[in-house]
Design a protein around this motif. Structure first.
Motif, short mmCIF file in Angstrom:
data_model
loop_
_atom_site.label_atom_id
_atom_site.label_comp_id
_atom_site.label_asym_id
_atom_site.label_seq_id
_atom_site.Cartn_x
_atom_site.Cartn_y
_atom_site.Cartn_z
N VAL A 61 -0.41 5.03 10.01
CA VAL A 61 -1.38 5.88 10.69
C VAL A 61 -2.72 5.79 9.97
O VAL A 61 -2.80 5.99 8.76
CB VAL A 61 -0.90 7.35 10.71
CG1 VAL A 61 -1.88 8.24 11.41
CG2 VAL A 61 0.48 7.45 11.35
N GLN A 62 -3.77 5.49 10.73
CA GLN A 62 -5.11 5.47 10.14
C GLN A 62 -5.56 6.90 9.90
O GLN A 62 -5.01 7.85 10.42
CB GLN A 62 -6.08 4.78 11.07
CG GLN A 62 -5.81 3.30 11.23
CD GLN A 62 -6.81 2.65 12.17
OE1 GLN A 62 -7.44 3.31 12.97
NE2 GLN A 62 -6.93 1.34 12.05
N GLN A 122 5.94 9.46 14.90
CA GLN A 122 5.15 8.67 15.85
C GLN A 122 5.25 9.25 17.26
O GLN A 122 4.26 9.31 17.98
CB GLN A 122 5.60 7.21 15.84
CG GLN A 122 4.66 6.30 16.60
CD GLN A 122 3.25 6.31 16.03
OE1 GLN A 122 3.04 6.02 14.87
NE2 GLN A 122 2.26 6.65 16.86
N ILE A 150 3.46 7.07 5.44
CA ILE A 150 2.70 6.78 6.67
C ILE A 150 1.33 6.15 6.46
O ILE A 150 0.66 5.80 7.42
CB ILE A 150 2.55 8.05 7.54
CG1 ILE A 150 1.67 9.08 6.87
CG2 ILE A 150 3.88 8.61 7.92
CD1 ILE A 150 1.29 10.21 7.79
N LYS A 201 -1.60 12.60 21.56
CA LYS A 201 -2.57 11.68 22.16
C LYS A 201 -2.49 11.72 23.69
O LYS A 201 -3.50 11.77 24.37
CB LYS A 201 -2.32 10.26 21.65
CG LYS A 201 -3.31 9.25 22.15
CD LYS A 201 -3.01 7.88 21.56
CE LYS A 201 -3.96 6.84 22.11
NZ LYS A 201 -3.63 5.51 21.59
N THR A 235 -5.49 8.81 7.20
CA THR A 235 -4.52 9.62 6.48
C THR A 235 -5.14 10.08 5.17
O THR A 235 -5.67 9.28 4.42
CB THR A 235 -3.23 8.82 6.21
OG1 THR A 235 -2.72 8.33 7.44
CG2 THR A 235 -2.19 9.67 5.54
N LEU A 260 2.94 12.24 17.43
CA LEU A 260 1.55 11.82 17.52
C LEU A 260 1.23 11.28 18.91
O LEU A 260 0.15 11.53 19.46
CB LEU A 260 1.24 10.77 16.45
CG LEU A 260 1.34 11.27 15.00
CD1 LEU A 260 1.18 10.11 14.03
CD2 LEU A 260 0.33 12.36 14.73
N ASP A 261 2.17 10.55 19.50
CA ASP A 261 1.98 10.03 20.86
C ASP A 261 1.86 11.18 21.87
O ASP A 261 1.05 11.13 22.79
CB ASP A 261 3.13 9.10 21.26
CG ASP A 261 3.09 7.77 20.52
OD1 ASP A 261 2.04 7.44 19.91
OD2 ASP A 261 4.11 7.07 20.52
#
Length: 146
Positions: free
Chosen positions: A100-101, A69, A96, A76, A103, A72-73
């Motif tokens: 997490v969308q 996470q 995940i 982003k 995937t 991923l942050d």
């Protein structure tokens, strides 16, 4: 730490990496890059120990999820547009899919999974046919999202 090895996911780039047939991952990733897509490669398991030699003991921990996470942050926060996440194998996907969308599950292209690729995707089981099909599955998924 003594006995610790730092390597890219799947042992890519590590001569004696823990993954047999790592070239399948490398070639699939390269195919996607060659099509003009950016790729960020990571691994759901962040810290490997000797116990993971026995795949039946492979477990995704809260630390692994937190570190993923955080990665991923960072992407982003640095304006990196992530089209989706490709999970090679059930371990990463199951860990995940609810967090997490976007995937995408792609079967592990390792040598041990050749029969699955043959039966499910009607490939001949060679490394080249599996890489081609894995690339196709990933690219089809990316195109559908845009």
């Amino acid at each position: 730490l003594q006995g610790t090895i730092v390597a890219l996911p799947f042992g890519i780039g590590y001569k004696d990496g823990y993954c047999r047939r790592c070239d399948r991952y490398t070639r699939t990733i390269q195919n996607i890059i060659d099509k003009g897509y950016n790729v960020y490669v990571t691994d759901i398991i962040k810290i490997w120990t000797d116990e993971y030699i026995d795949k039946s003991k492979l477990k995704v921990s809260d630390v692994d999820i937190t570190m993923l996470q955080d990665e991923l942050d960072l992407l982003k926060n640095n304006n990196c547009n992530v089209a989706g996440i490709v999970c090679w194998g059930k371990t990463s996907f199951n860990a995940i899919k609810n967090i997490v969308q976007d995937t995408l599950y792609v079967p592990d292209p390792s040598q041990m999974n050749v029969n699955y690729w043959k039966k499910t995707y009607n490939v001949d089981g060679t490394s080249g046919s599996i890489v081609k099909k894995a690339t196709e599955l990933i690219l089809d998924s990316i195109v559908k999202r845009f």
